[in-house]
Write a protein that holds these residues in place. Structure first.
Motif, PDB file in Angstrom:
ATOM      1  N   ARG A 248       0.828  -1.209   0.000  1.00 27.85           N
ATOM      2  CA  ARG A 248       0.000   0.000   0.000  1.00 27.85           C
ATOM      3  C   ARG A 248       0.865   1.263   0.000  1.00 27.85           C
ATOM      4  NH1 ARG A 248      -3.423   3.293   2.821  1.00 27.85           N
ATOM      5  NH2 ARG A 248      -2.568   3.012   4.900  1.00 27.85           N
ATOM      6  N   LEU A 249       1.926   1.235   0.807  1.00 22.27           N
ATOM      7  CA  LEU A 249       2.846   2.370   0.849  1.00 22.27           C
ATOM      8  C   LEU A 249       3.514   2.571  -0.504  1.00 22.27           C
ATOM      9  CD1 LEU A 249       4.423   4.517   2.491  1.00 22.27           C
ATOM     10  CD2 LEU A 249       6.045   2.711   3.097  1.00 22.27           C
ATOM     11  N   ALA A 250       3.958   1.490  -1.116  1.00 19.64           N
ATOM     12  CA  ALA A 250       4.619   1.586  -2.413  1.00 19.64           C
ATOM     13  C   ALA A 250       3.669   2.128  -3.470  1.00 19.64           C
ATOM     14  CB  ALA A 250       5.149   0.217  -2.835  1.00 19.64           C
ATOM     15  N   ARG A 251       2.426   1.645  -3.461  1.00 16.92           N
ATOM     16  CA  ARG A 251       1.442   2.144  -4.436  1.00 16.92           C
ATOM     17  C   ARG A 251       1.150   3.627  -4.217  1.00 16.92           C
ATOM     18  NH1 ARG A 251      -1.415  -3.057  -4.201  1.00 16.92           N
ATOM     19  NH2 ARG A 251      -1.242  -4.059  -6.232  1.00 16.92           N
ATOM     20  N   PRO A 284       9.556   4.999 -10.561  1.00 16.26           N
ATOM     21  CA  PRO A 284       9.602   4.716  -9.108  1.00 16.26           C
ATOM     22  C   PRO A 284      10.029   3.281  -8.832  1.00 16.26           C
ATOM     23  CG  PRO A 284       7.339   4.631  -9.871  1.00 16.26           C
ATOM     24  CD  PRO A 284       8.169   5.027 -11.075  1.00 16.26           C
ATOM     25  N   ILE A 285      11.289   2.975  -9.143  1.00 15.32           N
ATOM     26  CA  ILE A 285      11.719   1.571  -9.144  1.00 15.32           C
ATOM     27  C   ILE A 285      11.854   0.982  -7.745  1.00 15.32           C
ATOM     28  CG2 ILE A 285      12.720   1.428 -11.433  1.00 15.32           C
ATOM     29  CD1 ILE A 285      15.012   1.957  -8.545  1.00 15.32           C
ATOM     30  N   ALA A 286      12.167   1.793  -6.737  1.00 17.56           N
ATOM     31  CA  ALA A 286      12.209   1.259  -5.372  1.00 17.56           C
ATOM     32  C   ALA A 286      10.805   0.837  -4.939  1.00 17.56           C
ATOM     33  CB  ALA A 286      12.776   2.296  -4.411  1.00 17.56           C
ATOM     34  N   SER A 287       9.829   1.676  -5.252  1.00 17.28           N
ATOM     35  CA  SER A 287       8.436   1.339  -4.935  1.00 17.28           C
ATOM     36  C   SER A 287       8.000   0.084  -5.681  1.00 17.28           C
ATOM     37  CB  SER A 287       7.512   2.502  -5.301  1.00 17.28           C
ATOM     38  OG  SER A 287       7.848   3.668  -4.592  1.00 17.28           O
ATOM     39  N   GLU A 288       8.407  -0.022  -6.932  1.00 17.79           N
ATOM     40  CA  GLU A 288       8.046  -1.199  -7.718  1.00 17.79           C
ATOM     41  C   GLU A 288       8.670  -2.457  -7.130  1.00 17.79           C
ATOM     42  OE1 GLU A 288       9.232  -0.252 -11.687  1.00 17.79           O
ATOM     43  OE2 GLU A 288       7.749   1.357 -11.902  1.00 17.79           O
ATOM     44  N   GLY A 289       9.906  -2.345  -6.671  1.00 14.25           N
ATOM     45  CA  GLY A 289      10.554  -3.489  -6.032  1.00 14.25           C
ATOM     46  C   GLY A 289       9.861  -3.882  -4.740  1.00 14.25           C
ATOM     47  N   VAL A 290       9.537  -2.886  -3.912  1.00 14.94           N
ATOM     48  CA  VAL A 290       8.815  -3.164  -2.665  1.00 14.94           C
ATOM     49  C   VAL A 290       7.486  -3.842  -2.978  1.00 14.94           C
ATOM     50  CG1 VAL A 290       7.621  -2.104  -0.703  1.00 14.94           C
ATOM     51  CG2 VAL A 290       9.896  -1.296  -1.361  1.00 14.94           C
ATOM     52  N   THR A 335      13.206  -8.357   2.768  1.00 13.93           N
ATOM     53  CA  THR A 335      13.783  -7.563   1.685  1.00 13.93           C
ATOM     54  C   THR A 335      12.894  -6.382   1.335  1.00 13.93           C
ATOM     55  OG1 THR A 335      14.753  -9.612   0.820  1.00 13.93           O
ATOM     56  CG2 THR A 335      14.807  -7.688  -0.616  1.00 13.93           C
ATOM     57  N   ALA A 336      11.583  -6.581   1.348  1.00 13.08           N
ATOM     58  CA  ALA A 336      10.660  -5.473   1.096  1.00 13.08           C
ATOM     59  C   ALA A 336      10.835  -4.386   2.151  1.00 13.08           C
ATOM     60  CB  ALA A 336       9.222  -5.975   1.076  1.00 13.08           C
ATOM     61  N   LEU A 337      11.038  -4.781   3.412  1.00 14.13           N
ATOM     62  CA  LEU A 337      11.284  -3.803   4.470  1.00 14.13           C
ATOM     63  C   LEU A 337      12.589  -3.045   4.229  1.00 14.13           C
ATOM     64  CD1 LEU A 337      10.177  -5.843   7.612  1.00 14.13           C
ATOM     65  CD2 LEU A 337       9.234  -3.633   6.909  1.00 14.13           C
ATOM     66  N   LEU A 338      13.615  -3.752   3.773  1.00 14.88           N
ATOM     67  CA  LEU A 338      14.893  -3.108   3.478  1.00 14.88           C
ATOM     68  C   LEU A 338      14.737  -2.044   2.403  1.00 14.88           C
ATOM     69  CD1 LEU A 338      18.018  -2.981   3.730  1.00 14.88           C
ATOM     70  CD2 LEU A 338      18.113  -4.780   1.991  1.00 14.88           C
ATOM     71  N   TYR A 339      14.020  -2.377   1.330  1.00 17.05           N
ATOM     72  CA  TYR A 339      13.863  -1.426   0.233  1.00 17.05           C
ATOM     73  C   TYR A 339      12.853  -0.336   0.567  1.00 17.05           C
ATOM     74  CZ  TYR A 339      17.156  -3.649  -2.817  1.00 17.05           C
ATOM     75  OH  TYR A 339      18.333  -4.113  -3.365  1.00 17.05           O
ATOM     76  N   ALA A 340      11.907  -0.612   1.455  1.00 20.09           N
ATOM     77  CA  ALA A 340      11.014   0.445   1.927  1.00 20.09           C
ATOM     78  C   ALA A 340      11.800   1.477   2.721  1.00 20.09           C
ATOM     79  CB  ALA A 340       9.907  -0.148   2.789  1.00 20.09           C
ATOM     80  N   LEU A 344      12.025   5.402   1.681  1.00 25.54           N
ATOM     81  CA  LEU A 344      11.670   6.516   2.556  1.00 25.54           C
ATOM     82  C   LEU A 344      12.855   7.439   2.811  1.00 25.54           C
ATOM     83  CD1 LEU A 344       9.432   4.592   5.106  1.00 25.54           C
ATOM     84  CD2 LEU A 344       8.669   6.235   3.387  1.00 25.54           C
ATOM     85  N   LEU A 345      14.056   6.882   2.859  1.00 28.47           N
ATOM     86  CA  LEU A 345      15.255   7.715   3.054  1.00 28.47           C
ATOM     87  C   LEU A 345      15.451   8.701   1.916  1.00 28.47           C
ATOM     88  CD1 LEU A 345      17.893   5.207   4.492  1.00 28.47           C
ATOM     89  CD2 LEU A 345      17.183   7.363   5.549  1.00 28.47           C
TER      90      LEU A 345
END
Length: 463
Positions: A248-251, A284-290, A335-340, A344-345
């Motif tokens: 949801r955050l990534a979207r 938004p590739i980080a979001s897409e990965g998450v 891994t999703a938490l790592l990329y989230a 956010l950073l």
């Protein structure tokens, strides 16, 4: 034989969780459990101290030929017979034949998995805290940053970006507590023998379990659970719930970074999210990965419910499904938490675009407040009809809503202390929502870090 290749895991590599769940780590945990069993039997006087000392020296043992070990495991269907053979071969002749006494294969494998879950729970907890802290910072910094709230993908009423982040922070506050508790419950010892009756253990099996559980840093339970996979399924489902929030955050970031909205953007590093053919793109590739990782977690976690359909006292195929989907659920979530965290950073908050989009619909985001204020003097139905007609006129003629209201009914301005209304005074309890979310996050984070009982920041004992 080359290892299987998965583009999602390969692209969004996470060496830390991969190490925790690797073959090397798993093998070390099998050995650790076998050694703890021998030490427990030594403690009860079942085995001689010299024999136990020889076994303790095998703590760092590894198979000389991994391919041969794998082939032997495939032939049997399970790895523990070959594990015992490897350990036994490394012992002096006089100390052989006393490893794995009374235990069954699943005792060793489940207890080793529980050790890994202690580490995974630690990692998930740490990463949830990092993500939550970043959200908490956004809540604080943007508690007053005005933007349009959106329902059904359309502007609704004014909110603040901090309020939006507070809702996510509240979700992750609950996830932190859930993951922590689920990992605790899943990190328990299995040591009950073939069908769970402990009949093959010499001496007091309860005392043996007490010793081994304490030695390994696992929870001791008194009822066999070879066929009860609910603890692992619960952890997987808690991971899936966390992953749903990550998705949801990534979207949210993907949607708010759309060209026509442009309220958020990911990091602007060189070639970050670049297109091979459209140089202007900043995908938004980080979001897409998450999102991809989170959806993988959710899908795999759902299969844990099928893996829990175990009959009688031991699985006949369902356990094998667990071997695949539980590690994938844990890996994808971590891994999703790592990329989230990385998302956010590097998140860019475009306050000007938020203000522009909020004010860019002729003041229609204030329709609710106009209606509610009018309803106090003329009733909701009449007020709703006046504002509804004014909203249509505002759109058709592209005039501010307050001007359209005067055209519909010239007397409406007399019902307001301030005319026209402004978005800055129309955000309700946004400030207190931000404060509450921050306070609840800090409270749960402090609670989780308290070193009481079997906390997930506790590591298994090493000897």
């Amino acid at each position: 034989m080359s290892e299987s290749f998965n583009l999602l895991n390969w692209t969004f590599a996470d060496s830390e969780i991969c190490e925790v769940l690797s073959f090397e780590s798993t093998f070390r945990k099998w050995v650790e459990v076998e050694i703890a069993l021998v030490e427990g039997q030594e403690h009860l006087g079942v085995l001689e101290p010299a024999m136990a000392e020889s076994v303790r020296r095998l703590r760092l043992i590894s198979p000389d030929d991994v391919a041969a070990f794998r082939a032997a495991a495939a032939n049997v269907g399970y790895p523990i017979i070959e594990l015992v053979a490897v350990m036994t071969a490394a012992l002096p002749e006089e100390h052989r034949g006393n490893i794995h006494l009374g235990a069954t294969t699943q005792d060793i494998m489940d207890s080793a998995l529980a050790l890994q879950i202690v580490e995974v729970g630690d990692l998930l907890t740490q990463r949830l805290i990092l993500v939550g802290d970043l959200l908490a910072d956004l809540v604080e910094r943007h508690a007053g940053t005005l933007m349009a709230g959106r329902t059904h993908a359309q502007n609704s009423v004014p909110i603040t970006f901090g309020t939006k982040c507070a809702v996510y922070l509240s979700e992750f506050t609950r996830h932190l507590r859930r993951i922590n508790q689920a990992a605790k419950e899943a990190s328990c010892l299995s040591l009950f023998g073939a069908s769970g009756t402990s009949s093959a253990f010499a001496g007091d099996s309860n005392a043996l379990r007490d010793f081994v559980a304490d030695r390994l840093g696992l929870l001791k339970v008194d009822v066999p659970w070879h066929s009860s996979r609910d603890r692992f399924s619960n952890l997987a489902l808690m991971c899936a719930m966390t992953s749903a929030s990550l998705a949801r955050l990534a979207r949210e970031v993907i949607d708010l970074s759309r060209t026509e909205i442009a309220e958020l953007n990911e990091s602007t590093d060189h070639h970050r999210g670049a297109s091979s053919t459209m140089p202007q793109k900043r995908n938004p590739i980080a979001s897409e990965g998450v999102l991809g990782l989170a959806l993988a977690s959710i899908g795999n976690a759902s299969m844990m419910l099928r893996a829990s359909e175990v009959g009688h006292e031991r699985a006949a195929g369902e356990w094998q499904l667990e071997w695949k989907v539980l590690p994938e659920t844990l890996r994808s979530t971590a891994t999703a938490l790592l990329y989230a965290q990385r998302l956010l950073l590097g998140l860019v908050v475009n306050e000007e675009a938020m203000a522009r989009n909020l004010e860019g619909d002729y003041g229609l985001v204030l329709s609710e407040e106009y209606m509610v204020t009018l309803s106090r003097s003329m009733g909701r139905e009449r007020a709703h009809e006046i504002v509804y007609k004014a909203a249509g006129l505002s759109r058709d003629q592209r005039i501010p809503l307050h001007e359209a209201l005067i055209e519909i009914d010239s007397s409406v301005s007399g019902h307001f202390e301030t005319w026209p209304l402004t978005t800055s005074s129309s955000v309700g309890q946004s400030a207190s929502i931000c404060e509450i979310a921050r306070s609840q996050w800090d409270e749960v984070k402090t609670e989780i870090k308290q070193p009481t009982g079997h906390n997930m920041l506790h590591r298994p004992k090493s000897n």
